[in-house]
Scaffold this active site. Sequence first.
Site, PDB file in Angstrom:
ATOM      1  N   TYR A 132       0.828  -1.210   0.000  1.00 35.70           N
ATOM      2  CA  TYR A 132       0.000   0.000   0.000  1.00 35.70           C
ATOM      3  C   TYR A 132       0.867   1.267   0.000  1.00 35.70           C
ATOM      4  CZ  TYR A 132      -3.835   3.028   1.775  1.00 35.70           C
ATOM      5  OH  TYR A 132      -4.767   4.019   1.963  1.00 35.70           O
ATOM      6  N   LYS A 155       0.844   4.074  -2.850  1.00 39.01           N
ATOM      7  CA  LYS A 155       0.433   5.449  -2.534  1.00 39.01           C
ATOM      8  C   LYS A 155       1.555   6.450  -2.813  1.00 39.01           C
ATOM      9  CE  LYS A 155      -3.882   5.093  -1.235  1.00 39.01           C
ATOM     10  NZ  LYS A 155      -4.920   5.506  -2.203  1.00 39.01           N
TER      11      LYS A 155
HETATM   12  P1  NAD Z   1     -13.484   2.058   1.750  1.00 39.32           P
HETATM   13  O1  NAD Z   1     -13.003   0.656   1.784  1.00 39.32           O
HETATM   14  O2  NAD Z   1     -14.473   2.509   2.768  1.00 39.32           O
HETATM   15  O3  NAD Z   1     -14.073   2.397   0.302  1.00 39.32           O
HETATM   16  C1  NAD Z   1     -13.382   2.072  -0.857  1.00 39.32           C
HETATM   17  C2  NAD Z   1     -14.369   1.929  -2.009  1.00 39.32           C
HETATM   18  O4  NAD Z   1     -13.603   1.613  -3.190  1.00 39.32           O
HETATM   19  C3  NAD Z   1     -15.375   0.779  -1.823  1.00 39.32           C
HETATM   20  O5  NAD Z   1     -16.692   1.226  -2.094  1.00 39.32           O
HETATM   21  C4  NAD Z   1     -14.915  -0.281  -2.812  1.00 39.32           C
HETATM   22  O6  NAD Z   1     -15.973  -1.079  -3.344  1.00 39.32           O
HETATM   23  C5  NAD Z   1     -14.263   0.569  -3.897  1.00 39.32           C
HETATM   24  N1  NAD Z   1     -13.294  -0.195  -4.685  1.00 39.32           N
HETATM   25  C6  NAD Z   1     -12.343  -1.049  -4.229  1.00 39.32           C
HETATM   26  N2  NAD Z   1     -11.679  -1.593  -5.262  1.00 39.32           N
HETATM   27  C7  NAD Z   1     -12.226  -1.086  -6.403  1.00 39.32           C
HETATM   28  C8  NAD Z   1     -11.980  -1.283  -7.787  1.00 39.32           C
HETATM   29  N3  NAD Z   1     -11.030  -2.129  -8.216  1.00 39.32           N
HETATM   30  N4  NAD Z   1     -12.708  -0.575  -8.677  1.00 39.32           N
HETATM   31  C9  NAD Z   1     -13.673   0.267  -8.265  1.00 39.32           C
HETATM   32  N5  NAD Z   1     -13.976   0.483  -6.958  1.00 39.32           N
HETATM   33  C10 NAD Z   1     -13.253  -0.189  -6.044  1.00 39.32           C
HETATM   34  O7  NAD Z   1     -12.140   2.936   1.807  1.00 39.32           O
HETATM   35  P2  NAD Z   1     -11.903   4.469   2.237  1.00 39.32           P
HETATM   36  O8  NAD Z   1     -11.301   4.461   3.582  1.00 39.32           O
HETATM   37  O9  NAD Z   1     -13.092   5.302   1.926  1.00 39.32           O
HETATM   38  O10 NAD Z   1     -10.716   4.823   1.221  1.00 39.32           O
HETATM   39  C11 NAD Z   1     -10.889   5.606   0.050  1.00 39.32           C
HETATM   40  C12 NAD Z   1      -9.513   6.005  -0.476  1.00 39.32           C
HETATM   41  O11 NAD Z   1      -8.826   6.760   0.514  1.00 39.32           O
HETATM   42  C13 NAD Z   1      -8.608   4.821  -0.806  1.00 39.32           C
HETATM   43  O12 NAD Z   1      -7.826   5.107  -1.935  1.00 39.32           O
HETATM   44  C14 NAD Z   1      -7.743   4.719   0.422  1.00 39.32           C
HETATM   45  O13 NAD Z   1      -6.536   4.071   0.153  1.00 39.32           O
HETATM   46  C15 NAD Z   1      -7.558   6.190   0.755  1.00 39.32           C
HETATM   47  N6  NAD Z   1      -7.142   6.450   2.134  1.00 39.32           N
HETATM   48  C16 NAD Z   1      -7.928   6.054   3.192  1.00 39.32           C
HETATM   49  C17 NAD Z   1      -7.492   6.333   4.481  1.00 39.32           C
HETATM   50  C18 NAD Z   1      -8.281   5.934   5.695  1.00 39.32           C
HETATM   51  O14 NAD Z   1      -7.763   6.109   6.819  1.00 39.32           O
HETATM   52  N7  NAD Z   1      -9.494   5.448   5.567  1.00 39.32           N
HETATM   53  C19 NAD Z   1      -6.279   6.997   4.683  1.00 39.32           C
HETATM   54  C20 NAD Z   1      -5.519   7.373   3.587  1.00 39.32           C
HETATM   55  C21 NAD Z   1      -5.980   7.103   2.312  1.00 39.32           C
END
Ligand code: NAD
Length: 245
Positions: free
Chosen positions: A153, A157
Amino acid sequence: MSGLVEGKAAIVTGAGQGIGLAIATVLREHGAKVALVDLDGDRVKQAAADLGGDVLALTCDVTDEQAVDRVVREAVEEFGGLDVHVNNAGITRDASLRKMSADDFDEVVNVHLRGTWLGVRAASAVMRDAGHGSIVNISSLSGKSGNPGQTNYSAAKAGIVGLTKAAAKEVAHKGVRINAVQPGLIRTAMTEAMPPDVFAEREAAIPMKRAGEPAEVAGAVLFLASELSSYMTGAVLEVGGGRLM
Ligand code: NAD
């Protein structure tokens, strides 16, 4: 302040829940027409129905080249153009180096890096012809600091930052801006999967002493999507409550 993206057409990937849904929601609230894209068809349809108004629900795997090109085409046909594209879809497959499989590595790198690259390529093609547009890629502070258990990851990123900057340089003269956001610890299904003691330890290390909410990431994305950031490209905004400054 309202109407920051009034009348603009936007696509948000991974918009079925979490940060992506919060981004789609705030773009809607500020007047955009939004295509919600997600791998989970039922979830994205429900999310779109809840938002109401000028929204599209599109099922797509962001690692699928034809599918990404198709959703961009469909959004452009439906909305008459594309002003904002947010590459947010993401997954985690955490494990120590000793336990992580090559498949865990490939899967995570594919969704984040290949998925973001496909989105940037398809959206920037439309935007450069139109002479304007804003693309926002969701990276992570994990890509800046490196998190143990997240070699896949963190690599993906960090890669999104390089991709953002290279692509920003290619299309800046065509009026297309490409920026990235690095959220810290945000309260979503992704982080609810963490062991509670690890979550609490990470939260305690944040200067603001709390995890962030999806809407707090969405605010930074709205800023980058809007004309408020008209002289910004290739930038990386950290939304982490002061973590890793
Ligand atoms: P989440 O798991 O709640 O939601 C992710 C969504 O992406 C889901 O609805 C899933 O179905 C969809 N998804 C996954 N793989 C996919 C694919 N191949 N094609 C299309 N859709 C797909 O995650 P989140 O926490 O809302 O994260 C959203 C973004 O933010 C991600 O890129 C994550 O890496 C990033 N992020 C999250 C955090 C955190 O603390 N939650 C921190 C830094 C970055």
